[in-house]
Scaffold this motif. Structure first.
Motif, PDB file in Angstrom:
ATOM      1  N   VAL A  34       8.582 -28.683   3.637  1.00  0.00           N
ATOM      2  CA  VAL A  34       9.153 -29.964   4.041  1.00  0.00           C
ATOM      3  C   VAL A  34       9.670 -29.887   5.468  1.00  0.00           C
ATOM      4  O   VAL A  34       9.957 -28.807   6.001  1.00  0.00           O
ATOM      5  CB  VAL A  34      10.302 -30.400   3.093  1.00  0.00           C
ATOM      6  N   ASP A  35       9.781 -31.052   6.102  1.00  0.00           N
ATOM      7  CA  ASP A  35      10.350 -31.190   7.445  1.00  0.00           C
ATOM      8  C   ASP A  35       9.691 -30.272   8.466  1.00  0.00           C
ATOM      9  O   ASP A  35      10.359 -29.717   9.348  1.00  0.00           O
ATOM     10  CB  ASP A  35      11.869 -30.940   7.408  1.00  0.00           C
ATOM     11  N   GLY A  36       8.375 -30.110   8.320  1.00  0.00           N
ATOM     12  CA  GLY A  36       7.613 -29.387   9.333  1.00  0.00           C
ATOM     13  C   GLY A  36       7.600 -27.888   9.219  1.00  0.00           C
ATOM     14  O   GLY A  36       7.034 -27.210  10.083  1.00  0.00           O
ATOM     15  N   LYS A  37       8.199 -27.336   8.164  1.00  0.00           N
ATOM     16  CA  LYS A  37       8.253 -25.879   8.043  1.00  0.00           C
ATOM     17  C   LYS A  37       6.843 -25.290   7.879  1.00  0.00           C
ATOM     18  O   LYS A  37       6.022 -25.824   7.157  1.00  0.00           O
ATOM     19  CB  LYS A  37       9.115 -25.460   6.851  1.00  0.00           C
ATOM     20  N   GLY A  38       6.604 -24.151   8.531  1.00  0.00           N
ATOM     21  CA  GLY A  38       5.357 -23.433   8.373  1.00  0.00           C
ATOM     22  C   GLY A  38       5.425 -22.445   7.223  1.00  0.00           C
ATOM     23  O   GLY A  38       6.469 -22.270   6.581  1.00  0.00           O
ATOM     24  N   VAL A  39       4.317 -21.776   6.964  1.00  0.00           N
ATOM     25  CA  VAL A  39       4.242 -20.780   5.894  1.00  0.00           C
ATOM     26  C   VAL A  39       4.780 -19.458   6.418  1.00  0.00           C
ATOM     27  O   VAL A  39       4.369 -18.980   7.480  1.00  0.00           O
ATOM     28  CB  VAL A  39       2.792 -20.610   5.407  1.00  0.00           C
ATOM     29  N   GLY A 126      13.737 -28.754  11.664  1.00  0.00           N
ATOM     30  CA  GLY A 126      14.229 -27.471  11.187  1.00  0.00           C
ATOM     31  C   GLY A 126      15.566 -27.120  11.803  1.00  0.00           C
ATOM     32  O   GLY A 126      16.491 -26.662  11.110  1.00  0.00           O
ATOM     33  N   LEU A 127      15.698 -27.339  13.083  1.00  0.00           N
ATOM     34  CA  LEU A 127      16.975 -27.065  13.762  1.00  0.00           C
ATOM     35  C   LEU A 127      18.081 -27.953  13.227  1.00  0.00           C
ATOM     36  O   LEU A 127      19.233 -27.514  13.078  1.00  0.00           O
ATOM     37  CB  LEU A 127      16.815 -27.262  15.263  1.00  0.00           C
ATOM     38  N   ARG A 128      17.748 -29.192  12.913  1.00  0.00           N
ATOM     39  CA  ARG A 128      18.779 -30.108  12.407  1.00  0.00           C
ATOM     40  C   ARG A 128      19.317 -29.654  11.057  1.00  0.00           C
ATOM     41  O   ARG A 128      20.496 -29.874  10.751  1.00  0.00           O
ATOM     42  CB  ARG A 128      18.219 -31.529  12.312  1.00  0.00           C
ATOM     43  N   PHE A 129      18.463 -29.033  10.233  1.00  0.00           N
ATOM     44  CA  PHE A 129      18.984 -28.491   8.971  1.00  0.00           C
ATOM     45  C   PHE A 129      20.043 -27.430   9.254  1.00  0.00           C
ATOM     46  O   PHE A 129      21.120 -27.436   8.635  1.00  0.00           O
ATOM     47  CB  PHE A 129      17.873 -27.894   8.120  1.00  0.00           C
ATOM     48  N   TYR A 130      19.765 -26.514  10.168  1.00  0.00           N
ATOM     49  CA  TYR A 130      20.749 -25.468  10.470  1.00  0.00           C
ATOM     50  C   TYR A 130      21.964 -26.027  11.204  1.00  0.00           C
ATOM     51  O   TYR A 130      23.075 -25.495  11.064  1.00  0.00           O
ATOM     52  CB  TYR A 130      20.081 -24.312  11.216  1.00  0.00           C
ATOM     53  N   ASP A 131      21.783 -27.119  11.966  1.00  0.00           N
ATOM     54  CA  ASP A 131      22.941 -27.819  12.523  1.00  0.00           C
ATOM     55  C   ASP A 131      23.880 -28.231  11.389  1.00  0.00           C
ATOM     56  O   ASP A 131      25.099 -27.994  11.436  1.00  0.00           O
ATOM     57  CB  ASP A 131      22.514 -29.086  13.268  1.00  0.00           C
ATOM     58  N   ARG A 132      23.297 -28.883  10.382  1.00  0.00           N
ATOM     59  CA  ARG A 132      24.109 -29.395   9.262  1.00  0.00           C
ATOM     60  C   ARG A 132      24.738 -28.254   8.482  1.00  0.00           C
ATOM     61  O   ARG A 132      25.922 -28.323   8.088  1.00  0.00           O
ATOM     62  CB  ARG A 132      23.245 -30.259   8.333  1.00  0.00           C
ATOM     63  N   LEU A 133      23.964 -27.200   8.235  1.00  0.00           N
ATOM     64  CA  LEU A 133      24.471 -26.064   7.463  1.00  0.00           C
ATOM     65  C   LEU A 133      25.623 -25.381   8.181  1.00  0.00           C
ATOM     66  O   LEU A 133      26.689 -25.142   7.590  1.00  0.00           O
ATOM     67  CB  LEU A 133      23.328 -25.066   7.221  1.00  0.00           C
ATOM     68  N   ILE A 134      25.433 -25.066   9.442  1.00  0.00           N
ATOM     69  CA  ILE A 134      26.474 -24.353  10.196  1.00  0.00           C
ATOM     70  C   ILE A 134      27.705 -25.226  10.377  1.00  0.00           C
ATOM     71  O   ILE A 134      28.849 -24.753  10.234  1.00  0.00           O
ATOM     72  CB  ILE A 134      25.898 -23.867  11.539  1.00  0.00           C
ATOM     73  N   ASP A 135      27.526 -26.500  10.667  1.00  0.00           N
ATOM     74  CA  ASP A 135      28.679 -27.394  10.808  1.00  0.00           C
ATOM     75  C   ASP A 135      29.448 -27.512   9.496  1.00  0.00           C
ATOM     76  O   ASP A 135      30.689 -27.558   9.494  1.00  0.00           O
ATOM     77  CB  ASP A 135      28.223 -28.779  11.268  1.00  0.00           C
ATOM     78  N   ALA A 136      28.726 -27.556   8.376  1.00  0.00           N
ATOM     79  CA  ALA A 136      29.403 -27.632   7.077  1.00  0.00           C
ATOM     80  C   ALA A 136      30.204 -26.368   6.814  1.00  0.00           C
ATOM     81  O   ALA A 136      31.331 -26.433   6.284  1.00  0.00           O
ATOM     82  CB  ALA A 136      28.374 -27.858   5.966  1.00  0.00           C
ATOM     83  N   MET A 137      29.654 -25.206   7.170  1.00  0.00           N
ATOM     84  CA  MET A 137      30.383 -23.952   7.005  1.00  0.00           C
ATOM     85  C   MET A 137      31.656 -23.952   7.836  1.00  0.00           C
ATOM     86  O   MET A 137      32.750 -23.616   7.341  1.00  0.00           O
ATOM     87  CB  MET A 137      29.470 -22.772   7.388  1.00  0.00           C
ATOM     88  N   LEU A 138      31.527 -24.334   9.096  1.00  0.00           N
ATOM     89  CA  LEU A 138      32.692 -24.319   9.986  1.00  0.00           C
ATOM     90  C   LEU A 138      33.766 -25.293   9.509  1.00  0.00           C
ATOM     91  O   LEU A 138      34.972 -25.002   9.590  1.00  0.00           O
ATOM     92  CB  LEU A 138      32.252 -24.660  11.411  1.00  0.00           C
ATOM     93  N   LYS A 139      33.346 -26.444   8.996  1.00  0.00           N
ATOM     94  CA  LYS A 139      34.312 -27.419   8.496  1.00  0.00           C
ATOM     95  C   LYS A 139      35.117 -26.864   7.328  1.00  0.00           C
ATOM     96  O   LYS A 139      36.295 -27.209   7.141  1.00  0.00           O
ATOM     97  CB  LYS A 139      33.580 -28.697   8.082  1.00  0.00           C
TER      98      LYS A 139
END
Length: 483
Positions: A34-39, A126-139
């Motif tokens: 999903v969201d452009g991820k490669g194999v 893909g970068l936006r997923f890690y944006d959301r993940l890291i921001d959620a962790m920091l919050k």
């Protein structure tokens, strides 16, 4: 000018000790297409119809096997689905925050950022997923500890370039690092370029190095040439991180493989030392001390291994050593000089259902040895017990896991009292994820049970095990309450 000897060593964990857990993108995220991820190399690992709990299966491939897996519509590939952390990360992070986590070690899926590895531009989704993940962790007050390569390289880098034997893959990886360091400047302080960089054998040679089986058989130097390229990429990552974000810290991570001599016979002691050198110390000696050690050069000469290591490469290693040392720790073995390449189980230790010897004292020994060798801050990146958990009354009574972790945390505390600078601990698999070695869900490590079986069947519901409340108390007390 004279100074007084400080006779008050630490009595426990430092005030700002990092407590948490560790997972890997390929074992947790799912959402493989999903969201452009490669194999990735993990996505082509099928769940075997039969497997042994004492042997690793897979992770050694030919080109034909890879291409067959990529077009297979019948087999079950567990890492493609995992526990769907890609969509459940907020719920899962909330449970980790409830336990009191102050850090979480996870990884970036390389194929999520550069689907083919050599793409002209990174995948923004893909970068936006890690944006959301890291921001959620920091919050939530959870410090991100990010691994960049955790058996997740794009499979196209294997098929097109031959994996890490190619300098092109090194260039692609450094480019990935630059994108990540820029994107998460000021957000991610701790970076681990390579998970268990010393993981060799059929498993690591494909999953980490991306080497095809026939290429390894044709060239006896290929594995160490690929490792040299990883060493240089690690040094380039250190250089780049310090330039982009001076506050960032980049480490080396080993899969700690402690080995005792089978007897006090000097030949056994020497065999155990040599095993330890080339299975562990070699990798961190290069990345911490910045040069190839003499024992490794002797080994290369005796084995007929030739490396293409330029003067520029060697200067790069010398100038950019790592900032901290990290390792995983699970078990120990013993070494007999008569068969030094075949470690045996220690008869004095109990073993898990997966055949791993439980040795908390070995953790204290290792921590002291690494501290004495490097005098770098140490982060324990993985430690845990894989077990067959049974749900009873909507929970798991996992006293066996509590006992294992308690003994290892006590050993870690004793190492700190010995003067070892340990700054963090992340238990492996704080939430149940698919196993690295074989992809099964039945090998469970977590404080949080995930209702999925080996073939991904189940509700996916998360349940708190007894160890959840126990680890919560451990963290709240900063390691003083372990019962």
């Amino acid at each position: 000018m004279s100074t007084e000897l400080d006779m008050n060593p630490p009595t426990g964990f430092p005030k700002h000790f990092l407590w948490g857990g560790a997972i890997a993108a390929n074992q947790a995220e799912g959402a493989w297409d999903v969201d452009g991820k490669g194999v990735s190399v993990a996505d082509i690992e099928i769940l075997p119809d039969r497997y042994s709990r004492t042997n690793v299966v897979g992770f050694s491939h030919t080109r034909d096997e890879i291409e067959a897996a990529m077009t297979d519509g019948a087999g079950y590939y567990p890492r493609r689905h995992a526990i769907d952390f890609y969509h459940t990360y907020q719920e899962d992070l909330a449970l980790m925050a409830e336990m009191g986590f102050t850090c979480l070690r996870t990884s970036i899926s390389w194929a999520r950022i550069f689907p083919h590895g050599d793409d002209s531009q990174p995948c923004e989704l893909g970068l936006r997923f890690y944006d959301r993940l890291i921001d959620a962790m920091l919050k939530l007050g959870i410090e991100p500890v990010m691994t960049i390569s955790h058996y997740e390289m794009p499979v196209d880098l294997v098929l097109k370039y031959g994996g890490w034997a190619s300098s092109t893959v090194r260039t692609c990886f450094v480019r990935l690092c630059g994108v990540l360091f820029e994107r998460y400047r000021g957000k991610v302080k701790y970076w681990i370029p390579f998970n268990q960089i010393n993981c060799l054998g059929g498993w690591g040679e494909f999953a980490s190095l991306g080497l095809l089986r026939d290429a390894i058989e044709a060239d006896g130097s290929l594995v160490y040439q690929a490792l040299h390229n990883q060493f240089c990429a690690n040094a380039e990552a250190v250089k780049l991180a310090h330039e982009i974000d001076p506050a960032a810290r980049v480490g080396v991570m080993l899969g700690d493989d402690p080995s005792y001599a089978a007897t006090c016979e000097p030949a056994d002691v020497l065999a155990a030392l040599r095993y330890r050198q080339m299975r562990n110390y070699f990798f961190s000696d290069v990345l911490v001390r910045g040069c190839y050690p003499g024992y490794a050069i002797r080994y290369f000469n005796e084995q007929g291994i030739a490396l293409d290591a330029s003067a520029d490469d060697l200067e790069l290693l010398r100038m950019h050593p790592v900032d901290f040392f990290s390792c995983s720790y699970y078990y120990s073995k013993i070494i007999d000089a008569r068969s030094p390449e075949q470690p045996r189980d220690n008869p004095h230790l109990q073993r898990s259902v997966w055949g791993w010897s439980t040795d908390p004292i070995g953790l204290r020994i290792s921590l002291n040895q690494y501290w004495d060798r490097y005098h770098l801050p140490i982060f324990i990146a993985e430690n845990g017990l894989g077990a067959l958990d049974e749900v009873v009354d909507d929970t798991v009574h996992d006293d066996y896991r509590i006992a294992y972790l308690k003994a290892h945390i006590e050993a870690m505390r004793e190492a700190i009292r010995d003067g070892v600078d340990v700054f963090g601990y992340t238990s492996w698999g704080p939430i149940d994820i698919v196993s690295c070695s074989q992809g099964e869900m039945s090998k469970r490590y977590g404080f949080i049970y995930v209702d999925l079986d080996d073939r991904g069947q189940g509700s996916g519901v998360r349940l708190k095990k007894d160890s959840f409340a126990w680890y919560q108390r451990v963290i709240a007390s900063n390691g003083t309450e372990l019962d």
